[in-house]
Motif scaffolding. Structure first.
Motif, PDB file in Angstrom:
ATOM      1  N   LEU A  28     -39.386  -6.693  42.390  1.00  0.00           N
ATOM      2  CA  LEU A  28     -40.685  -6.617  43.056  1.00  0.00           C
ATOM      3  C   LEU A  28     -40.794  -5.219  43.643  1.00  0.00           C
ATOM      4  CD1 LEU A  28     -43.301  -8.038  44.053  1.00  0.00           C
ATOM      5  CD2 LEU A  28     -42.060  -8.617  46.154  1.00  0.00           C
ATOM      6  N   VAL A  29     -41.853  -4.500  43.278  1.00  0.00           N
ATOM      7  CA  VAL A  29     -42.010  -3.120  43.733  1.00  0.00           C
ATOM      8  C   VAL A  29     -43.408  -2.931  44.310  1.00  0.00           C
ATOM      9  CG1 VAL A  29     -40.374  -2.201  42.046  1.00  0.00           C
ATOM     10  CG2 VAL A  29     -42.793  -2.371  41.429  1.00  0.00           C
ATOM     11  N   GLU A  30     -43.577  -1.813  44.986  1.00  0.00           N
ATOM     12  CA  GLU A  30     -44.915  -1.439  45.435  1.00  0.00           C
ATOM     13  C   GLU A  30     -45.191   0.006  45.016  1.00  0.00           C
ATOM     14  OE1 GLU A  30     -45.071  -1.802  49.670  1.00  0.00           O
ATOM     15  OE2 GLU A  30     -44.029   0.091  50.044  1.00  0.00           O
ATOM     16  N   VAL A  31     -46.459   0.322  44.836  1.00  0.00           N
ATOM     17  CA  VAL A  31     -46.857   1.668  44.444  1.00  0.00           C
ATOM     18  C   VAL A  31     -46.582   2.614  45.608  1.00  0.00           C
ATOM     19  CG1 VAL A  31     -48.745   3.131  43.651  1.00  0.00           C
ATOM     20  CG2 VAL A  31     -48.638   0.741  42.919  1.00  0.00           C
ATOM     21  N   ALA A  32     -45.762   3.657  45.344  1.00  0.00           N
ATOM     22  CA  ALA A  32     -45.365   4.574  46.414  1.00  0.00           C
ATOM     23  C   ALA A  32     -46.015   5.944  46.277  1.00  0.00           C
ATOM     24  CB  ALA A  32     -43.848   4.727  46.434  1.00  0.00           C
ATOM     25  N   ARG A  33     -46.154   6.421  45.060  1.00  0.00           N
ATOM     26  CA  ARG A  33     -46.662   7.791  44.850  1.00  0.00           C
ATOM     27  C   ARG A  33     -47.281   7.905  43.467  1.00  0.00           C
ATOM     28  NH1 ARG A  33     -44.111  11.966  42.354  1.00  0.00           N
ATOM     29  NH2 ARG A  33     -44.901  14.061  42.762  1.00  0.00           N
ATOM     30  N   VAL A  34     -48.426   8.586  43.390  1.00  0.00           N
ATOM     31  CA  VAL A  34     -49.104   8.816  42.114  1.00  0.00           C
ATOM     32  C   VAL A  34     -49.447  10.298  42.014  1.00  0.00           C
ATOM     33  CG1 VAL A  34     -51.085   8.243  40.667  1.00  0.00           C
ATOM     34  CG2 VAL A  34     -50.108   6.500  42.166  1.00  0.00           C
ATOM     35  N   ASP A  35     -49.061  10.930  40.910  1.00  0.00           N
ATOM     36  CA  ASP A  35     -49.428  12.321  40.650  1.00  0.00           C
ATOM     37  C   ASP A  35     -49.937  12.389  39.220  1.00  0.00           C
ATOM     38  OD1 ASP A  35     -49.599  15.054  40.094  1.00  0.00           O
ATOM     39  OD2 ASP A  35     -47.928  15.554  41.445  1.00  0.00           O
ATOM     40  N   VAL A  36     -51.267  12.348  39.095  1.00  0.00           N
ATOM     41  CA  VAL A  36     -51.871  12.294  37.765  1.00  0.00           C
ATOM     42  C   VAL A  36     -51.584  13.571  36.988  1.00  0.00           C
ATOM     43  CG1 VAL A  36     -54.010  11.970  36.459  1.00  0.00           C
ATOM     44  CG2 VAL A  36     -53.685  10.774  38.627  1.00  0.00           C
ATOM     45  N   ASP A  37     -51.666  14.716  37.658  1.00  0.00           N
ATOM     46  CA  ASP A  37     -51.469  15.991  36.961  1.00  0.00           C
ATOM     47  C   ASP A  37     -50.070  16.113  36.389  1.00  0.00           C
ATOM     48  OD1 ASP A  37     -54.045  16.729  37.489  1.00  0.00           O
ATOM     49  OD2 ASP A  37     -53.565  17.907  39.267  1.00  0.00           O
ATOM     50  N   ARG A  38     -49.065  15.605  37.099  1.00  0.00           N
ATOM     51  CA  ARG A  38     -47.686  15.671  36.598  1.00  0.00           C
ATOM     52  C   ARG A  38     -47.310  14.444  35.784  1.00  0.00           C
ATOM     53  NH1 ARG A  38     -43.895  19.047  38.360  1.00  0.00           N
ATOM     54  NH2 ARG A  38     -42.291  17.431  38.386  1.00  0.00           N
TER      55      ARG A  38
END
Length: 761
Positions: free
Chosen positions: A689-699
């Motif tokens: 079970l995880v949660e969204v921590a970080r999103v970097d679309v460009d990378r």
């Protein structure tokens, strides 16, 4: 002839020569159109001598100097790289070659390079090398984000391959403003101590605006979008000259019961089916394929555009067809109740599904009914139900017979040793504005299998006929896997608790895939099997097709969207009309075409995956903290990757973020992270079970944070000094720090270095 061959070889061997396409090379050495045939013969002679070679992209290059080796660069996060060597590899060298970033020159990810080997080795004896020269760039065109600093324009290229921005000259070029997505063409690639320099060629707009993300991917992969005016004119002329009442030279099947089954979202329809039972309980299967060769003549502008594209590209938000829509979605599309030209394969099967005889014809058909896959299963479930609206008893009977024969063929195929990997694709759910509202994995039920079996049968029948005729043709080949890869697969499978003794046996591999189906290990083992196999390619060489367990195979059934199929149709038309002498392509031409079509096919697949990834990342940008049930799909020393169940997005859980203070060691053979103190083990197939921590679309990065995990624990490792220090052994990863304890981090070094480089300029 000898003089032209010598001139060609000498030009290719000149210092500073860059591989180029044959037509460009001919112009460079002053060959006129009148001497094109002589140039082709000289080129074939040069290639036969081994003094010049043909690259995967169809470019001419010099032979590899003695002591050097060709390979493809795969850069890693540190900036160093591994070079994946081309065959034939040096004797005794099976691993990739490590190249330190200072020895890379300006080689980038995906470039083809010439390398030399060094005496020094890395841990585990891995050979080290250095780049002698870049032979062929993967691309010169990139997409990135524009910014201004120090009275100059800079572009940070998307992805992780370029750590520093690239200089693009005076600010505001092409009207670009801070934050715009732009297209650049590289003039000078960055290297250690050298900034990159490029020219800004196009401003796409701000990411998030309609269509910008799609255009980013189209430019990033260099996909041709616009047709030439001459090709469009050719298509218009074909439309004007098409007369559906003119069936001259064609077998009239317009009164036969013929149906199509396609995805509900399909835009072009290139295959249709008829089936009847004949004497002795035999089956007569008709596979009717759009006769694209009637509309696209060799050597025309329309043909040149189609060959250049190689394939249609099916992006989540846009289709870029191989042929103009007047043909792909009109004249050649097998639409319901319209007379259309077809190339038909008639295959007679015994009641046990054994092919007895084949016949091929140019035909005219009229599809009686079009079905979406989703509509077929309810009919098959209750074939006698006359209340199914709009489906006649005749059509219901046809669908039932199609299902019966397809399952017979499918059973025979697997008995022969054919493999099937269950690798569902991610499909995006888009709203009216083209934004992602969710995602799901594509389904593959028996309605898909019906069409799959019939298309395979037709492709095999055509390949066998062309082979029997003694023709060179573009095969769809899948070489046998290398034994070291299968041995590694065996080790991995057995660590997960499954038996795989005879790893060379296709039947045992098939059995393994059946055993793991529906278990947590299904996805990781399917991925592992896929990684152990070689890529399928287009080639005139008789390599066979490993996954299908067939000696002869080609692509015949999708000429609207695949150029190799159009090539096959032309050969089949020549057989039907008995004029083979006019259409015998040389083996050299087929090798070049096969390389080109293999490359364009991979490009299309990569572009589709990349845009899907970008769209999913954009979807998660405002969902930080959202929880997902997921399954671990990959493990490395720096963390593990997991894929969501409800939303099939894949992200990384960095080892540094795993709760607790344990040190995790990477067990490579087991593909697992093992806690040194607790024995907690993260391995492929584990539910988390995880949660969204970080999103970097460009990378192109999505990071998760682990919430809960349950799996069997290994016994903690026993060490003599365990209680004296919590210091992590060199090379192991710490969940607390995420790095080697002795490492030093610099702060702002990258920016200082960039400013120093600017001052040098």
């Amino acid at each position: 002839m000898m003089n032209l061959t010598k001139q060609l070889i000498e030009y290719v061997k000149k210092p500073g020569y860059r591989p180029m396409k044959p037509k460009t090379l001919a112009k460079k050495i002053g060959v006129t159109k009148k001497k094109a045939a002589k140039f082709d013969a000289a080129l074939e002679e040069g290639l036969a001598s081994g003094e010049i070679q043909l690259s995967d992209s169809g470019r001419i290059r010099s032979k590899v100097p003695k002591g050097n080796h060709l390979g493809i660069v795969h850069r890693i996060k540190s900036g160093d790289a591994y070079v994946i060597l081309r065959e034939p590899k040096p004797v005794g060298l099976t691993d990739d070659v490590f190249v330190d970033k200072k020895d890379l020159k300006d080689a980038q990810n995906g470039d083809e390079v010439l390398i030399g080997l060094l005496q020094r080795r890395k841990g585990r004896g891995q050979r080290c090398g250095y780049v002698v020269e870049v032979v062929e760039r993967a691309t010169n065109v990139f997409v990135g984000t524009y910014s201004e600093d120090d009275e100059s324009g800079w572009v940070q290229i998307d992805g992780k391959d370029f750590l520093e921005p690239v200089w693009v000259g005076d600010p505001g070029a092409k009207g670009a403003v801070e934050g715009d997505k732009v297209v650049i063409e590289m003039l000078r690639f960055p290297a250690v101590g050298q900034i990159g320099e490029a020219v800004l060629t196009e401003v796409l707009g701000t990411r998030g605006q309609p269509g910008v993300e799609t255009q980013m991917v189209i430019h990033e992969f260099g996909i041709p979008e616009e047709f030439s005016p001459a090709a469009l004119e050719d298509a218009r002329l074909e439309a004007e000259n098409f007369d559906e009442d003119n069936l001259e030279g064609r077998e009239d099947l317009t009164n036969h019961t013929i149906v199509t089954i396609d995805p509900a979202t399909a835009r072009d329809f290139d295959d249709a089916i008829s089936l009847e039972q004949i004497e002795q309980g035999h089956w007569l299967l008709g596979v009717h394929i759009a006769d694209v060769s009637h509309f696209v003549q060799p050597g025309t502008a329309l043909d040149r555009d189609a060959e250049k594209r190689g394939t249609s590209v099916y992006l989540p938000t846009k289709v870029i067809p191989m042929l103009p829509e007047v043909i792909s979605n009109g004249l050649a599309s097998l639409q319901e109740n319209r007379v259309r030209y077809a190339m038909s394969a008639f295959i007679e099967f015994s009641k046990e599904g054994i092919p007895i005889a084949t016949r091929f014809a140019r035909t005219a058909i009229r599809v009686k009914q079009r079905f979406a896959y989703e509509e077929v299963m309810p009919i098959l479930a209750t074939p006698e139900n006359e209340e199914i609206e709009g489906v006649s008893p005749e059509i219901r009977g046809l669908l039932k017979n199609m299902h019966t024969l397809a399952m017979i063929l499918r059973k025979r195929r697997f008995e022969k040793g054919s493999l099937e990997l269950d690798m569902p694709e991610v499909r995006l759910d888009l709203d009216q504005d083209g934004n992602v509202s969710g995602a799901h994995e594509s389904e593959h039920d028996e309605s898909h299998e019906i069409i799959e079996e019939f298309m395979l049968a037709a492709n095999i029948a055509v390949a066998v006929r062309l082979t029997d005729e003694g023709l060179n043709f573009l095969r769809r080949a899948h070489p046998d896997p290398a034994e070291p890869k299968l041995k590694a697969l065996k080790e991995f499978v057995e660590i997960l608790g499954f038996s795989f003794d005879r790893f060379q046996s296709r039947q045992d591999l098939q059995k393994l895939l059946r055993v793991v189906r529906g278990t947590p290990a299904e996805r990781p083992i399917n991925y592992a099997v896929l990684r152990s196999l070689k890529q399928a390619v287009y080639t005139p060489m008789e390599m066979g097709h490993y996954a299908l367990a067939e000696d002869h195979y080609c692509h015949f059934t999708s000429p609207i969207r695949r150029y190799p199929d159009l090539h096959i149709h032309r050969l089949m038309a020549s057989i039907i009309f008995d004029n083979l002498a006019d259409t015998r392509p040389s083996e050299e031409e087929l090798i070049r075409l096969g390389h080109h079509c293999s490359v364009t096919e991979r490009r299309a697949e990569q572009a589709e995956r990349e845009l899907t990834k970008i769209k999913l990342l954009s979807y998660f940008e405002d969902k930080i903290g959202e929880q997902l049930h997921a399954v671990i799909t990959g493990v490395d020393r720096f963390g593990f990757f997991c894929r969501g169940i409800e939303i099939p997005a894949e992200g990384l859980v960095p080892v540094a973020t795993i709760p607790g203070n344990d040190y995790f060691e990477f067990d490579r053979p087991a593909m697992a992270l093992v806690g040194r103190s607790t024995g907690e083990t993260f391995r492929l197939g584990d539910p988390v079970l995880v949660e969204v921590a970080r999103v970097d679309v460009d990378r192109r990065e999505l990071n998760f944070r682990l919430l809960t995990h349950s799996s069997p624990k290994r016994p903690p490792k026993k060490t003599a000094q365990r209680d004296q220090s919590k210091k992590k052994p060199s090379g192991k990863m710490s969940a607390k720090s995420g790095r080697k304890p002795s490492s030093k981090r610099g702060h702002g070094g990258g920016k200082r270095k960039r400013n120093q480089n600017r001052k040098k300029r």
